[in-house]
Design an enzyme around this catalytic site. Structure first.
Site, PDB file in Angstrom:
ATOM      1  N   HIS A 114      -5.632  -9.072  -1.046  1.00 30.46           N
ATOM      2  CA  HIS A 114      -5.583  -9.235   0.219  1.00 30.46           C
ATOM      3  C   HIS A 114      -6.599 -10.147   0.404  1.00 30.46           C
ATOM      4  O   HIS A 114      -7.719 -10.496  -0.275  1.00 30.46           O
ATOM      5  CB  HIS A 114      -5.968  -7.985   1.187  1.00 30.46           C
ATOM      6  CG  HIS A 114      -5.026  -6.974   0.950  1.00 30.46           C
ATOM      7  ND1 HIS A 114      -5.146  -6.077  -0.419  1.00 30.46           N
ATOM      8  CD2 HIS A 114      -3.986  -6.328   1.520  1.00 30.46           C
ATOM      9  CE1 HIS A 114      -4.330  -5.335  -0.188  1.00 30.46           C
ATOM     10  NE2 HIS A 114      -3.418  -5.374   0.931  1.00 30.46           N
ATOM     11  N   SER A 142       0.664  -1.181  -0.018  1.00 30.74           N
ATOM     12  CA  SER A 142      -0.072   0.104   0.085  1.00 30.74           C
ATOM     13  C   SER A 142       0.898   1.325   0.167  1.00 30.74           C
ATOM     14  O   SER A 142       1.877   1.509   0.925  1.00 30.74           O
ATOM     15  CB  SER A 142      -1.026   0.041   1.354  1.00 30.74           C
ATOM     16  OG  SER A 142      -1.582  -0.947   1.225  1.00 30.74           O
ATOM     17  N   HIS A 175      -6.964   4.047   6.436  1.00 32.32           N
ATOM     18  CA  HIS A 175      -6.213   3.679   5.320  1.00 32.32           C
ATOM     19  C   HIS A 175      -5.523   4.956   4.784  1.00 32.32           C
ATOM     20  O   HIS A 175      -4.280   5.049   4.212  1.00 32.32           O
ATOM     21  CB  HIS A 175      -6.942   3.181   4.411  1.00 32.32           C
ATOM     22  CG  HIS A 175      -6.402   2.610   2.951  1.00 32.32           C
ATOM     23  ND1 HIS A 175      -5.181   1.347   3.392  1.00 32.32           N
ATOM     24  CD2 HIS A 175      -6.533   2.904   1.747  1.00 32.32           C
ATOM     25  CE1 HIS A 175      -5.009   1.258   1.969  1.00 32.32           C
ATOM     26  NE2 HIS A 175      -5.768   1.813   1.206  1.00 32.32           N
ATOM     27  N   TYR A 195      -9.072 -10.028   2.788  1.00 27.87           N
ATOM     28  CA  TYR A 195     -10.371  -9.596   3.078  1.00 27.87           C
ATOM     29  C   TYR A 195     -10.989  -8.931   1.952  1.00 27.87           C
ATOM     30  O   TYR A 195     -12.212  -8.806   2.031  1.00 27.87           O
ATOM     31  CB  TYR A 195      -9.986  -8.379   3.908  1.00 27.87           C
ATOM     32  CG  TYR A 195      -9.190  -7.211   3.711  1.00 27.87           C
ATOM     33  CD1 TYR A 195     -10.010  -6.334   2.552  1.00 27.87           C
ATOM     34  CD2 TYR A 195      -8.120  -7.159   3.844  1.00 27.87           C
ATOM     35  CE1 TYR A 195      -9.104  -5.262   1.833  1.00 27.87           C
ATOM     36  CE2 TYR A 195      -7.271  -6.072   3.453  1.00 27.87           C
ATOM     37  CZ  TYR A 195      -7.779  -5.084   2.621  1.00 27.87           C
ATOM     38  OH  TYR A 195      -6.972  -4.008   1.904  1.00 27.87           O
ATOM     39  N   ALA A 232       3.001  -2.052   3.982  1.00 28.18           N
ATOM     40  CA  ALA A 232       2.898  -1.078   4.993  1.00 28.18           C
ATOM     41  C   ALA A 232       2.270  -1.989   6.319  1.00 28.18           C
ATOM     42  O   ALA A 232       1.535  -2.766   6.193  1.00 28.18           O
ATOM     43  CB  ALA A 232       1.881  -0.081   4.563  1.00 28.18           C
TER      44      ALA A 232
END
Length: 282
Positions: free
Chosen positions: A80, A27, A244, A82, A110
């Site tokens: 990811h 990220s 985020h 998720y 990150a």
């Protein structure tokens, strides 16, 4: 086989650029791919079976070219757990890099720090991991052509490559910590109680990625080295926001140090050509 098809497409689209090292950019770190010279850029959607990221800060492109004097295949963005699509496409991508010629994989991400003395803007070499995703990317039928049913993860994060990373950091004056990375499923950030639990378990940083790539890479014989960009302190350890947008801002601010570290690391690998002591390349 999808991975073989994707590897063939990579080599077809980037003639004369057989990659030796794969890089996954996390990220807010995709800009590092802009340093790749003589680059061929291939959207993931044009590579059979590749994952399609749905999260801001992940461009979803493979950049093949020269970085640090060596040929790389740089994944500009990741998926990811998720996002809800499983790990089949991620397996295809990592295995395609292996089949296209890569010997090693550099993972970046990150992460939130669980150590107050390692704050935002610092880099942390990953020495080991704790898988708290609730699943494993190798679950399901084993593909014997890539690796064994029960792969060992002893030294999953290659000690020799990590030592080289530290040497580059010292030479370039980059403040590089080291620690254990815990992967949680997300997408919610951790609660204060979960942060306390992770510290008890021995984790030094926490994120929502990276561990699946390491497991897949080790299963198919790729050597792995990893570096986390610390974007925040875990909830309850600091006063700053944890969201985020803040992750992307902090990752972008630390990207210059990470870029210098990666370029120096790759330059060192290409200066030695191959690992003379054992005939392996990373």
């Amino acid at each position: 086989m999808t991975a073989a098809g994707a590897a063939a497409e990579i080599l077809y689209r980037a003639p004369g650029r057989q990659p030796r090292t794969g890089i996954v950019l996390g990220s807010g770190l995709g800009g590092i791919a802009d340093r790749v010279e003589d680059a061929v850029i291939i959207p993931y959607g044009e590579l059979p079976g590749f994952p399609l990221p749905s999260v801001e800060g992940h461009a979803g492109r493979l950049v093949v070219g020269t970085l640090g004097g060596g040929m790389v295949a740089c994944m500009q963005g990741r998926v990811h757990g998720y996002e809800g699509n499983g790990f089949a496409a991620l397996k295809t991508a990592i295995r395609a890099l292996k089949l296209a010629g890569c010997d090693g994989l550099v993972l970046t991400c990150a992460a939130g720090s669980l150590r107050e003395e390692v704050g935002p803007g610092r880099l942390m070499a990953i020495s080991d991991h704790i898988n708290l995703l609730g699943t494993n990317p190798l679950a399901g039928p084993n593909e014997d052509s890539f690796g064994p049913r029960f792969p060992s993860l002893t030294d999953a994060w290659d000690p020799e490559l990590r030592s080289r990373l530290h040497a580059v950091a010292r030479a370039r004056g980059i403040d590089l910590a080291e620690g254990v990375y815990a992967a949680c499923l997300g997408p919610s950030f951790e609660t204060p109680a979960e942060v306390r639990m992770l510290k008890v378990l021995g984790a030094d940083a926490v994120g929502m990625s990276t561990v699946p790539e390491c497991i897949i890479a080790r299963h198919c014989g790729l050597r792995v080295v990893g570096c986390a960009v610390i974007t925040n302190l875990g909830v309850g350890l600091g006063d700053g926001p944890v969201d985020h947008d803040q992750t992307l801002r902090a990752a972008g601010a630390a990207a210059a140090d990470l870029e210098g570290l990666l370029v120096g690391f790759l330059e060192g690998l290409n200066d030695t050509g191959s690992n003379q002591e054992d005939g392996r390349r990373p």
